[in-house]
Design a protein around this motif. Structure first.
Motif, PDB file in Angstrom:
ATOM      1  N   GLU A 395      -5.906  11.195   5.873  1.00  0.00           N
ATOM      2  CA  GLU A 395      -6.215  12.027   7.021  1.00  0.00           C
ATOM      3  C   GLU A 395      -5.230  11.744   8.161  1.00  0.00           C
ATOM      4  O   GLU A 395      -4.972  10.587   8.476  1.00  0.00           O
ATOM      5  N   PRO A 396      -4.672  12.786   8.777  1.00  0.00           N
ATOM      6  CA  PRO A 396      -3.760  12.561   9.912  1.00  0.00           C
ATOM      7  C   PRO A 396      -4.459  11.773  11.012  1.00  0.00           C
ATOM      8  O   PRO A 396      -5.486  12.195  11.539  1.00  0.00           O
ATOM      9  N   SER A 397      -3.915  10.626  11.340  1.00  0.00           N
ATOM     10  CA  SER A 397      -4.533   9.758  12.344  1.00  0.00           C
ATOM     11  C   SER A 397      -3.482   8.812  12.894  1.00  0.00           C
ATOM     12  O   SER A 397      -2.586   8.365  12.176  1.00  0.00           O
ATOM     13  N   PHE A 398      -3.619   8.502  14.199  1.00  0.00           N
ATOM     14  CA  PHE A 398      -2.729   7.529  14.822  1.00  0.00           C
ATOM     15  C   PHE A 398      -3.299   6.114  14.761  1.00  0.00           C
ATOM     16  O   PHE A 398      -2.577   5.156  14.996  1.00  0.00           O
ATOM     17  N   SER A 399      -4.583   5.988  14.466  1.00  0.00           N
ATOM     18  CA  SER A 399      -5.231   4.690  14.422  1.00  0.00           C
ATOM     19  C   SER A 399      -5.400   4.232  12.981  1.00  0.00           C
ATOM     20  O   SER A 399      -5.129   4.980  12.033  1.00  0.00           O
ATOM     21  N   GLU A 400      -5.864   2.986  12.842  1.00  0.00           N
ATOM     22  CA  GLU A 400      -6.019   2.365  11.518  1.00  0.00           C
ATOM     23  C   GLU A 400      -4.693   2.439  10.756  1.00  0.00           C
ATOM     24  O   GLU A 400      -4.658   2.797   9.584  1.00  0.00           O
ATOM     25  N   ARG A 401      -3.612   2.066  11.439  1.00  0.00           N
ATOM     26  CA  ARG A 401      -2.265   2.126  10.866  1.00  0.00           C
ATOM     27  C   ARG A 401      -1.499   0.872  11.248  1.00  0.00           C
ATOM     28  O   ARG A 401      -1.769   0.234  12.270  1.00  0.00           O
ATOM     29  N   TRP A 402      -0.514   0.556  10.435  1.00  0.00           N
ATOM     30  CA  TRP A 402       0.432  -0.510  10.748  1.00  0.00           C
ATOM     31  C   TRP A 402       1.642   0.092  11.462  1.00  0.00           C
ATOM     32  O   TRP A 402       2.170   1.127  11.043  1.00  0.00           O
ATOM     33  N   TYR A 403       2.084  -0.581  12.520  1.00  0.00           N
ATOM     34  CA  TYR A 403       3.265  -0.152  13.275  1.00  0.00           C
ATOM     35  C   TYR A 403       4.225  -1.339  13.407  1.00  0.00           C
ATOM     36  O   TYR A 403       3.805  -2.461  13.719  1.00  0.00           O
ATOM     37  N   VAL A 404       5.500  -1.085  13.198  1.00  0.00           N
ATOM     38  CA  VAL A 404       6.518  -2.090  13.503  1.00  0.00           C
ATOM     39  C   VAL A 404       6.706  -2.120  15.017  1.00  0.00           C
ATOM     40  O   VAL A 404       6.911  -1.083  15.641  1.00  0.00           O
ATOM     41  N   VAL A 405       6.652  -3.326  15.608  1.00  0.00           N
ATOM     42  CA  VAL A 405       6.841  -3.455  17.053  1.00  0.00           C
ATOM     43  C   VAL A 405       8.067  -4.290  17.400  1.00  0.00           C
ATOM     44  O   VAL A 405       8.455  -4.370  18.573  1.00  0.00           O
ATOM     45  N   GLY A 406       8.688  -4.917  16.406  1.00  0.00           N
ATOM     46  CA  GLY A 406       9.868  -5.730  16.680  1.00  0.00           C
ATOM     47  C   GLY A 406      10.381  -6.370  15.406  1.00  0.00           C
ATOM     48  O   GLY A 406       9.840  -6.174  14.313  1.00  0.00           O
ATOM     49  N   THR A 407      11.435  -7.134  15.548  1.00  0.00           N
ATOM     50  CA  THR A 407      12.018  -7.869  14.433  1.00  0.00           C
ATOM     51  C   THR A 407      11.874  -9.362  14.678  1.00  0.00           C
ATOM     52  O   THR A 407      11.694  -9.809  15.818  1.00  0.00           O
ATOM     53  N   ALA A 408      11.959 -10.125  13.610  1.00  0.00           N
ATOM     54  CA  ALA A 408      11.855 -11.577  13.742  1.00  0.00           C
ATOM     55  C   ALA A 408      12.963 -12.133  14.621  1.00  0.00           C
ATOM     56  O   ALA A 408      12.784 -13.144  15.313  1.00  0.00           O
ATOM     57  N   GLU A 409      14.104 -11.459  14.616  1.00  0.00           N
ATOM     58  CA  GLU A 409      15.230 -11.902  15.438  1.00  0.00           C
ATOM     59  C   GLU A 409      14.922 -11.801  16.929  1.00  0.00           C
ATOM     60  O   GLU A 409      15.471 -12.555  17.732  1.00  0.00           O
ATOM     61  N   GLN A 410      14.044 -10.872  17.312  1.00  0.00           N
ATOM     62  CA  GLN A 410      13.717 -10.687  18.719  1.00  0.00           C
ATOM     63  C   GLN A 410      12.767 -11.755  19.248  1.00  0.00           C
ATOM     64  O   GLN A 410      12.625 -11.897  20.452  1.00  0.00           O
ATOM     65  N   LEU A 411      12.099 -12.465  18.357  1.00  0.00           N
ATOM     66  CA  LEU A 411      11.166 -13.496  18.792  1.00  0.00           C
ATOM     67  C   LEU A 411      11.908 -14.806  19.010  1.00  0.00           C
ATOM     68  O   LEU A 411      12.452 -15.395  18.074  1.00  0.00           O
ATOM     69  N   SER A 412      11.913 -15.257  20.243  1.00  0.00           N
ATOM     70  CA  SER A 412      12.568 -16.513  20.585  1.00  0.00           C
ATOM     71  C   SER A 412      11.565 -17.649  20.484  1.00  0.00           C
ATOM     72  O   SER A 412      10.353 -17.459  20.625  1.00  0.00           O
TER      73      SER A 412
END
Length: 796
Positions: A395-412
């Motif tokens: 079902e088309p939905s914006f919730s109950e989804r996985w989203y990429v928010v960054g890369t491991a390289e960005q985490l200091s």
């Protein structure tokens, strides 16, 4: 010893280059009269047959000449490799020096085994003594830098070994008779490594190679005593165009009622299409009456030309086979296939029949090898069916989804990482165990942004009153609380999100954390050896415009071929795939691929994480071993992406209405443009807008509402625009309106400008360094000529 070292170096360096060039060159399809031979008894529909046999496209072209590889390079590397092989075997039996290419592969396998990469001690035993001591386990370390050139040999050997072990361990073969047929076997060692009572190996190769192999086998048997040698069948597989390979095998003891594993290892590259057609028809037809497995690390052209599983699976299914696993090399020039014959269509329902099915090779192989989704698919929006076991919601939905928010390289390790998803502020950091924590960017004490605090030893400390948070967002320290009350600190937790790190990408679950399911993570494209480059881009436009742009055109030049997705003969040459709600994937027939994760930061603020995969062959693998080569390649590719994003930024922000969405007129104009023809790309764009409209109709605007769908309390206010006066979770708007900072192009031109400025300085310096010597050299060359000219034409 020095001479031995030089000989082996000269051997290994050209042999992989020769193999790679030969494979690329052999990808050109033969178009002689035999291509339309009436003996091509393939069970194909007329449409598939005409597309595969009558309308074959022109040979693929490489960077230098038609046919794939520079002919002189291939000829020179082949000649050098042959000379080195002959030198290494100068004191060996004459027939043992028969096939230079087969011996090249044997030396590479022995080197890989001595280096501990492959489990194949027999290959080393096949080599002549004392020459083999150069690559003995004691000396293998000096050749470690050559191993990337043997990656193709290593990968295909491991693939075939996996099939062989699975076949022999099946209930149908473990306690009974079985057969394994290896086509184009060269100096194969599996017949000795996997030998056991009841299993018969048949190795098919050219007559001269069989003679050389027989000498090597006899020498091995004398040294090691009792061992089961394979049946050697001398046959040029091009003869399959007019004769039966099964009849040839039967003359050597092959039985047509025993379970059989057929292996094709890098031999069909050299076979005419007519012979390949009859070969496939016979071998696949054998599986209709007898349980069989099939393992290919070979070309399947002209019948399967691209790297996509949608080409391989129907071809095999039309011949009664089930595809279990699939991968490709060199854009489909080499197909890696595990397949098994399907059970008979007429199966009784008796308990005995059901028991036999459970013991079948198919049931055993499906359990151990089935990973069909590793292949490339071209089904656009329907890619949800390729996700993990649970698959994202249909079902088309914006919730109950996985989203990429960054890369491991960005985490200091010494600073928190602040970002937003659909306008909601969040902060990420690693705890003392290195695990990622994702929490709302607000301290539960006085609503100060946690991202403005200090990260030390895995604990994030708020800058306001010093509350510290550790693993799982639990409060671990409050400076003003006495020791007697510290036991209750755990009740003051930060609000956390479900987060997981996969292949260097950080995924956050938008929804109830208790409902987060890692099986719903989108599965990556085909598993293949590749060099991965991540680029972060910042756009000042709505997220939907970025998704549409990504569906329309990729970044890599090798994926730009026309945006037509299909060649003139209807063959799929590029995949464009949309994974709801925000992921776009491109994959081209040459093996280049990229995935684009669109992050809706806030209205009119979008971040894109662009992950590009460059297929690694022996040459690229070796170049990346050089100091600084990987960093230089990453720098060049990232700045190319910055350049492309700057060119596209204007188009992405044009023709927006007041809400930041594309107007119907602008979408219609783009739909009719020359760069987005009616095809898979435009179809994906239309589906995306339909999906988005349906999701918004069901849930409303996705920006920052509660997980149950209700709006936030009025005093906080739903974040529908960054210029609103209402705060978020008690945070002032000014604390979060610039989070995350626009660090990358096209919104921030500085990184790319710095690169361009340095390039201009370097070019100017190079031009200056070259210009003076060039002027001097030119004057010294032209000056005497001018003087002679004047002397001969000026009157005395």
């Amino acid at each position: 010893g020095l001479k031995m070292t030089i000989f082996v170096a000269l051997l290994i360096l050209p042999l992989s280059l020769a193999y790679e060039l030969a494979l690329l060159r052999s990808s050109a399809v033969f178009t002689d009269a035999r291509l339309r031979s009436p003996r091509m008894a393939l069970r194909l529909s007329p449409e598939i047959a005409s597309a595969s046999l009558g309308l074959i496209a022109a040979p693929s072209k490489g960077a230098s000449v038609s046919g794939g590889a520079p002919g002189w390079v291939e000829a020179a590397s082949d000649a050098l490799a042959s000379a080195v092989v002959n030198a290494l075997h100068a004191a060996d039996d004459t027939l043992a020096r028969d096939s230079s290419k087969n011996l090249q592969v044997l030396w590479l396998r022995a080197l890989l085994a001595s280096s501990g990469v492959l489990d194949d001690s027999v290959a080393y035993e096949f080599l002549p003594d004392p020459m083999r001591r150069v690559i003995s386990p004691e000396n293998a370390g000096r050749w470690a830098w050559l191993l990337p050139w043997a990656e193709w040999i290593q990968t295909r050997t491991a693939w075939i070994d996996e099939a062989t072990a699975t076949f022999l361990s099946s209930p149908a073969c473990a306690s009974g008779e079985a057969q394994i047929v290896v086509l184009g076997s060269g100096f194969d060692t599996r017949s000795l490594r996997y030998q056991r009572k009841g299993v018969t190996f048949f190795e098919v190769d050219l007559p001269d190679t069989i003679c050389a192999k027989r000498l090597v086998h006899e020498r091995f048997a004398v040294k090691h005593g009792d061992c089961r040698l394979p049946e050697l069948v001398a046959m040029d597989l091009n003869e399959c165009a007019t004769s039966s390979i099964l009849e040839k095998l039967s003359a050597s003891g092959f039985k047509r009622d025993l379970p059989t594993l057929f292996i094709c290892e890098a031999v069909l590259f050299y076979i005419q299409p007519a012979a390949t057609a009859n070969l496939f028809s016979e071998l696949f037809g054998y599986g209709a009456t007898t349980e069989s497995m099939y393992c290919l690390t070979d070309s399947m052209r002209p019948f399967v030309r691209g790297p996509f599983v949608e080409e391989v699976a129907p071809f095999l299914e039309a011949h009664g086979l089930e595809l279990l696993a699939h991968a490709t090399r060199w854009g489909g020039a080499a197909q890696f296939v595990h397949a098994v014959s399907k059970p008979s269509a007429v199966v009784t329902a008796t308990a005995q029949a059901q028991s036999l099915r459970k013991q079948s090779i198919r049931a055993h192989a499906v359990d151990r090898l089935s990973r069909r989704a590793d292949g490339l698919r071209a089904d656009g929006l329907r890619a949800d069916t390729l996700a993990g076991e649970g698959a994202q919601s249909a079902e088309p939905s914006f919730s109950e989804r996985w989203y990429v928010v960054g890369t491991a390289e960005q985490l200091s390790s010494d600073a928190p990482f602040a970002t937003r998803l659909w306008g909601e502020p969040m902060v990420l950091y690693r705890d003392t165990d290195g695990e990622i924590v994702c929490a709302r960017d607000v301290c539960p004490h006085r609503s100060a942004p946690l991202s403005m605090g200090e990260l030390k030893d895995g604990e994030l400390r708020c800058f306001y009153h010093g509350w510290a948070f550790g693993a799982g967002g639990r409060c671990v320290d409050v400076p003003t609380i006495q020791d007697s009350r510290r036991a209750k600190l755990g009740s003051n937790c930060a609000t956390v999100f479900a987060v997981v790190e996969v292949d260097g990408l950080i995924w956050v679950w938008r929804g109830n954390p208790l409902a987060a399911d890692v099986r719903k993570l989108p599965r990556p494209l085909a598993s293949q050896t590749a060099h991965t480059i991540d680029t972060v881009l910042d756009y000042a436009c709505d997220w939907s415009q970025v998704v549409e742009k990504n569906l329309a055109s990729p970044y890599l030049h090798w994926l730009q071929d026309g945006n037509m997705e299909t060649a003139a003969n209807g063959r799929q040459v590029k995949v464009t795939r949309f994974e709801a709600p925000n992921v776009v994937r491109h994959c081209g027939a040459l093996g280049f691929s990229e995935e684009m994760h669109t992050i809706p930061i806030a209205p009119h603020r979008t971040r894109l994480i662009l992950r590009q995969h460059l297929p690694k062959g022996p040459i690229l693998s070796s170049l990346l071993q050089l100091p600084g080569a990987a960093a230089l390649l990453d720098l060049l590719v990232k700045n190319w992406n910055y350049h492309m994003s700057l060119e596209d930024a204007r188009d992405a922000t044009e023709c927006l209405d007041a809400t930041g969405q594309a107007t119907a007129a602008s979408r219609s104009e783009r739909a009719g443009s020359a760069t987005i023809q009616a095809g898979v790309a435009q179809e994906g764009i239309d589906r995306f807008w339909e999906w988005k409209a349906t999701a918004e109709q069901r849930e409303g605007q996705p920006y920052f509402t509660r997980w149950d769908g209700t709006a936030l309390k009025p005093k906080y206010g739903p974040q529908t625009a960054d210029d609103g006066q209402a705060g978020t979770y008690g945070l002032k708007k000014t604390y979060v309106q610039d989070t995350p900072l626009a660090e990358f192009a096209p919104l921030n031109y500085a990184p790319y400008k710095h690169f361009v400025d340095r390039c201009e300085v370097a070019i100017t310096a190079l031009a200056s360094a070259v210009s003076v010597p060039a002027v001097v050299a030119t004057w010294k060359t032209i000056g005497p000529a001018l003087a002679a000219f004047r002397a001969s034409h000026v009157p005395s």
